[in-house]
Design a protein around this motif. Structure first.
Motif, PDB file in Angstrom:
ATOM      1  N   SER A  76       0.806  -1.228   0.000  1.00  0.00           N
ATOM      2  CA  SER A  76       0.000   0.000   0.000  1.00  0.00           C
ATOM      3  C   SER A  76       0.836   1.274   0.000  1.00  0.00           C
ATOM      4  O   SER A  76       0.276   2.370   0.049  1.00  0.00           O
ATOM      5  CB  SER A  76      -0.931   0.001   1.218  1.00  0.00           C
ATOM      6  N   GLN A  77       2.162   1.154  -0.045  1.00  0.00           N
ATOM      7  CA  GLN A  77       3.008   2.342  -0.034  1.00  0.00           C
ATOM      8  C   GLN A  77       2.729   3.192  -1.270  1.00  0.00           C
ATOM      9  O   GLN A  77       2.932   2.753  -2.397  1.00  0.00           O
ATOM     10  CB  GLN A  77       4.478   1.934   0.021  1.00  0.00           C
ATOM     11  N   SER A  78       2.276   4.411  -1.038  1.00  0.00           N
ATOM     12  CA  SER A  78       1.802   5.257  -2.131  1.00  0.00           C
ATOM     13  C   SER A  78       2.918   5.745  -3.052  1.00  0.00           C
ATOM     14  O   SER A  78       2.672   6.085  -4.212  1.00  0.00           O
ATOM     15  CB  SER A  78       1.055   6.466  -1.559  1.00  0.00           C
ATOM     16  N   ASP A  79       4.146   5.801  -2.540  1.00  0.00           N
ATOM     17  CA  ASP A  79       5.254   6.318  -3.347  1.00  0.00           C
ATOM     18  C   ASP A  79       5.939   5.239  -4.182  1.00  0.00           C
ATOM     19  O   ASP A  79       6.894   5.535  -4.901  1.00  0.00           O
ATOM     20  CB  ASP A  79       6.287   6.999  -2.452  1.00  0.00           C
ATOM     21  N   LEU A  80       5.462   4.002  -4.088  1.00  0.00           N
ATOM     22  CA  LEU A  80       6.067   2.892  -4.826  1.00  0.00           C
ATOM     23  C   LEU A  80       4.988   2.082  -5.527  1.00  0.00           C
ATOM     24  O   LEU A  80       3.839   2.035  -5.079  1.00  0.00           O
ATOM     25  CB  LEU A  80       6.846   1.972  -3.882  1.00  0.00           C
ATOM     26  N   CYS A  81       5.379   1.429  -6.621  1.00  0.00           N
ATOM     27  CA  CYS A  81       4.450   0.514  -7.265  1.00  0.00           C
ATOM     28  C   CYS A  81       4.319  -0.732  -6.401  1.00  0.00           C
ATOM     29  O   CYS A  81       5.249  -1.077  -5.662  1.00  0.00           O
ATOM     30  CB  CYS A  81       4.940   0.155  -8.662  1.00  0.00           C
ATOM     31  N   PRO A  82       3.191  -1.420  -6.452  1.00  0.00           N
ATOM     32  CA  PRO A  82       3.046  -2.643  -5.659  1.00  0.00           C
ATOM     33  C   PRO A  82       4.086  -3.679  -6.077  1.00  0.00           C
ATOM     34  O   PRO A  82       4.387  -3.817  -7.264  1.00  0.00           O
ATOM     35  CB  PRO A  82       1.625  -3.121  -5.997  1.00  0.00           C
ATOM     36  N   PRO A  83       4.649  -4.404  -5.124  1.00  0.00           N
ATOM     37  CA  PRO A  83       5.661  -5.410  -5.474  1.00  0.00           C
ATOM     38  C   PRO A  83       5.043  -6.685  -6.027  1.00  0.00           C
ATOM     39  O   PRO A  83       3.865  -6.973  -5.779  1.00  0.00           O
ATOM     40  CB  PRO A  83       6.337  -5.688  -4.134  1.00  0.00           C
ATOM     41  N   ARG A  84       5.830  -7.431  -6.768  1.00  0.00           N
ATOM     42  CA  ARG A  84       5.437  -8.803  -7.110  1.00  0.00           C
ATOM     43  C   ARG A  84       5.862  -9.664  -5.939  1.00  0.00           C
ATOM     44  O   ARG A  84       7.054  -9.757  -5.609  1.00  0.00           O
ATOM     45  CB  ARG A  84       6.100  -9.272  -8.401  1.00  0.00           C
ATOM     46  N   VAL A  85       4.894 -10.285  -5.271  1.00  0.00           N
ATOM     47  CA  VAL A  85       5.137 -11.006  -4.026  1.00  0.00           C
ATOM     48  C   VAL A  85       5.420 -12.477  -4.326  1.00  0.00           C
ATOM     49  O   VAL A  85       4.595 -13.174  -4.918  1.00  0.00           O
ATOM     50  CB  VAL A  85       3.935 -10.880  -3.074  1.00  0.00           C
ATOM     51  N   ILE A  86       6.592 -12.936  -3.903  1.00  0.00           N
ATOM     52  CA  ILE A  86       7.036 -14.294  -4.209  1.00  0.00           C
ATOM     53  C   ILE A  86       7.340 -15.044  -2.919  1.00  0.00           C
ATOM     54  O   ILE A  86       8.122 -14.577  -2.088  1.00  0.00           O
ATOM     55  CB  ILE A  86       8.283 -14.257  -5.111  1.00  0.00           C
ATOM     56  N   PHE A  87       6.709 -16.194  -2.750  1.00  0.00           N
ATOM     57  CA  PHE A  87       6.954 -17.076  -1.615  1.00  0.00           C
ATOM     58  C   PHE A  87       7.820 -18.250  -2.079  1.00  0.00           C
ATOM     59  O   PHE A  87       7.676 -18.724  -3.206  1.00  0.00           O
ATOM     60  CB  PHE A  87       5.636 -17.641  -1.073  1.00  0.00           C
ATOM     61  N   PHE A  88       8.683 -18.716  -1.187  1.00  0.00           N
ATOM     62  CA  PHE A  88       9.487 -19.904  -1.475  1.00  0.00           C
ATOM     63  C   PHE A  88       8.886 -21.096  -0.741  1.00  0.00           C
ATOM     64  O   PHE A  88       8.660 -21.056   0.469  1.00  0.00           O
ATOM     65  CB  PHE A  88      10.936 -19.689  -1.047  1.00  0.00           C
ATOM     66  N   THR A  89       8.615 -22.165  -1.495  1.00  0.00           N
ATOM     67  CA  THR A  89       7.963 -23.341  -0.939  1.00  0.00           C
ATOM     68  C   THR A  89       8.236 -24.537  -1.833  1.00  0.00           C
ATOM     69  O   THR A  89       8.414 -24.375  -3.053  1.00  0.00           O
ATOM     70  CB  THR A  89       6.438 -23.123  -0.834  1.00  0.00           C
ATOM     71  N   PRO A  90       8.279 -25.758  -1.278  1.00  0.00           N
ATOM     72  CA  PRO A  90       8.425 -26.954  -2.116  1.00  0.00           C
ATOM     73  C   PRO A  90       7.301 -27.092  -3.138  1.00  0.00           C
ATOM     74  O   PRO A  90       7.469 -27.787  -4.146  1.00  0.00           O
ATOM     75  CB  PRO A  90       8.400 -28.103  -1.105  1.00  0.00           C
ATOM     76  N   CYS A  91       6.165 -26.429  -2.885  1.00  0.00           N
ATOM     77  CA  CYS A  91       5.044 -26.486  -3.826  1.00  0.00           C
ATOM     78  C   CYS A  91       5.235 -25.550  -5.007  1.00  0.00           C
ATOM     79  O   CYS A  91       4.432 -25.566  -5.943  1.00  0.00           O
ATOM     80  CB  CYS A  91       3.738 -26.108  -3.113  1.00  0.00           C
ATOM     81  N   GLY A  92       6.278 -24.725  -4.973  1.00  0.00           N
ATOM     82  CA  GLY A  92       6.462 -23.712  -5.999  1.00  0.00           C
ATOM     83  C   GLY A  92       6.976 -24.261  -7.319  1.00  0.00           C
ATOM     84  O   GLY A  92       7.493 -25.378  -7.400  1.00  0.00           O
ATOM     85  N   ALA A  93       6.833 -23.453  -8.344  1.00  0.00           N
ATOM     86  CA  ALA A  93       7.380 -23.804  -9.653  1.00  0.00           C
ATOM     87  C   ALA A  93       8.900 -23.780  -9.595  1.00  0.00           C
ATOM     88  O   ALA A  93       9.484 -22.976  -8.869  1.00  0.00           O
ATOM     89  CB  ALA A  93       6.882 -22.810 -10.696  1.00  0.00           C
ATOM     90  N   PRO A  94       9.573 -24.642 -10.335  1.00  0.00           N
ATOM     91  CA  PRO A  94      11.039 -24.649 -10.323  1.00  0.00           C
ATOM     92  C   PRO A  94      11.601 -23.313 -10.808  1.00  0.00           C
ATOM     93  O   PRO A  94      11.136 -22.760 -11.807  1.00  0.00           O
ATOM     94  CB  PRO A  94      11.395 -25.782 -11.295  1.00  0.00           C
ATOM     95  N   PHE A  95      12.593 -22.815 -10.089  1.00  0.00           N
ATOM     96  CA  PHE A  95      13.251 -21.586 -10.504  1.00  0.00           C
ATOM     97  C   PHE A  95      14.244 -21.904 -11.606  1.00  0.00           C
ATOM     98  O   PHE A  95      15.116 -22.754 -11.446  1.00  0.00           O
ATOM     99  CB  PHE A  95      13.970 -20.939  -9.323  1.00  0.00           C
ATOM    100  N   THR A  96      14.100 -21.233 -12.734  1.00  0.00           N
ATOM    101  CA  THR A  96      14.952 -21.476 -13.902  1.00  0.00           C
ATOM    102  C   THR A  96      15.477 -20.147 -14.429  1.00  0.00           C
ATOM    103  O   THR A  96      15.061 -19.071 -13.993  1.00  0.00           O
ATOM    104  CB  THR A  96      14.158 -22.173 -15.019  1.00  0.00           C
ATOM    105  N   GLN A  97      16.369 -20.241 -15.408  1.00  0.00           N
ATOM    106  CA  GLN A  97      16.886 -19.026 -16.033  1.00  0.00           C
ATOM    107  C   GLN A  97      15.766 -18.243 -16.711  1.00  0.00           C
ATOM    108  O   GLN A  97      15.775 -17.009 -16.723  1.00  0.00           O
ATOM    109  CB  GLN A  97      17.979 -19.373 -17.039  1.00  0.00           C
ATOM    110  N   HIS A  98      14.803 -18.947 -17.267  1.00  0.00           N
ATOM    111  CA  HIS A  98      13.662 -18.273 -17.887  1.00  0.00           C
ATOM    112  C   HIS A  98      12.900 -17.446 -16.853  1.00  0.00           C
ATOM    113  O   HIS A  98      12.495 -16.310 -17.131  1.00  0.00           O
ATOM    114  CB  HIS A  98      12.727 -19.303 -18.524  1.00  0.00           C
ATOM    115  N   VAL A  99      12.700 -18.005 -15.666  1.00  0.00           N
ATOM    116  CA  VAL A  99      12.017 -17.259 -14.605  1.00  0.00           C
ATOM    117  C   VAL A  99      12.850 -16.055 -14.184  1.00  0.00           C
ATOM    118  O   VAL A  99      12.332 -14.956 -13.968  1.00  0.00           O
ATOM    119  CB  VAL A  99      11.730 -18.171 -13.394  1.00  0.00           C
TER     120      VAL A  99
END
Length: 255
Positions: A76-99
């Motif tokens: 909600s910080q008005s002076d910044l754009c909203p962040p892309r929120v990323i959680f780390f979990t075994p359920c997550g998609a594999p992190f690759t160079q494309h990501v």
């Protein structure tokens, strides 16, 4: 680019973010970094961020309330754009160079780092995406956040310096990418009976480029044949690669 982390151990990040390529890129203003302490969003004198899981079981779980309050405030910080929120979990998609390449195009990233036995499942409702850096267990998400940050920042134009490029590196995507990087050598040209390939000493750049391309395909076929299917190869290169794989890995099937 602004990269932020939300963690119960924010002090872990500064040594990494101040060193080497990350440190230089940060000092040059190519990205900014902030480590937020999740305990700043607690309301008891013990600054509690975990509790026992319903139904019993080993370990403690991170509570949903501090995570929810922290992310809500940061978004909600008005002076910044909203962040892309990323959680780390075994359920997550594999992190690759494309990501990594995709995330490098974001203006603001917020990495949420788990601890203990994990998080209250309701916290994940706040995620824009979930990532996993591998099929193994770490003590916390801080190391995963450092890995992803390193992979992303080095893709920012200028981060590697004017004389360095990420285009020819292993896993680099693009029309001709997706392969392991070719072998590289430096002085001396001969060591303990092991010689540098003569073509690299020839000074013929066209022949060197051709050798490097062939060598990258050969190395990928030997060490990571699973990458060949999605690599950017010509029909002739693909036929060459499949023939190599058949000879190097006779018990593996490739399409």
């Amino acid at each position: 680019m602004l990269i932020e982390t939300l963690s119960v151990f924010p002090e872990m990040f500064e040594p990494v973010m101040s060193a080497s390529i990350l440190g230089r890129a940060r000092s040059r203003g190519l990205f900014d970094f902030k480590a937020h302490d999740l305990r700043d969003w607690t309301h008891d004198r013990h600054r509690t961020v975990d509790d026992e899981p319903y139904g019993g079981g080993a370990g403690m779980l991170m509570k949903v309330e501090p995570i929810y309050e922290a992310i809500s405030e940061l978004k909600s910080q008005s002076d910044l754009c909203p962040p892309r929120v990323i959680f780390f979990t075994p359920c997550g998609a594999p992190f690759t160079q494309h990501v990594a390449e995709r995330l490098a195009g974001c203006e603001r990233l917020l990495f949420v780092c788990g601890r203990y036995e994990g998080m209250d499942e309701r916290a994940y409702s706040l995620a824009d995406e979930r990532l996993s850096i591998g099929d193994y267990v770490l003590t916390g998400g801080e190391l995963a956040a450092m890995v992803v940050t390193d992979a992303v920042v080095r893709l920012i134009p200028g981060a590697l310096g004017d004389s360095m490029s990420s285009v020819d590196e292993s896993f680099a995507t693009g029309e001709d990418g997706g392969l392991l990087e070719y072998e590289q050598y430096t002085r001396p040209s001969s060591f303990n009976g092991m010689d540098v390939p003569p073509i690299l000493l020839s000074g013929d750049h066209a022949k060197v480029d051709a050798w490097r391309r062939r060598n990258a395909i050969e190395r990928t076929c030997r060490w990571r044949p699973d990458l060949i299917e999605s690599a950017g190869l010509t029909e002739q290169e693909r036929a060459f690669a499949l023939d190599l794989i058949a000879r190097m890995h006779p018990h593996e099937e490739m399409e």
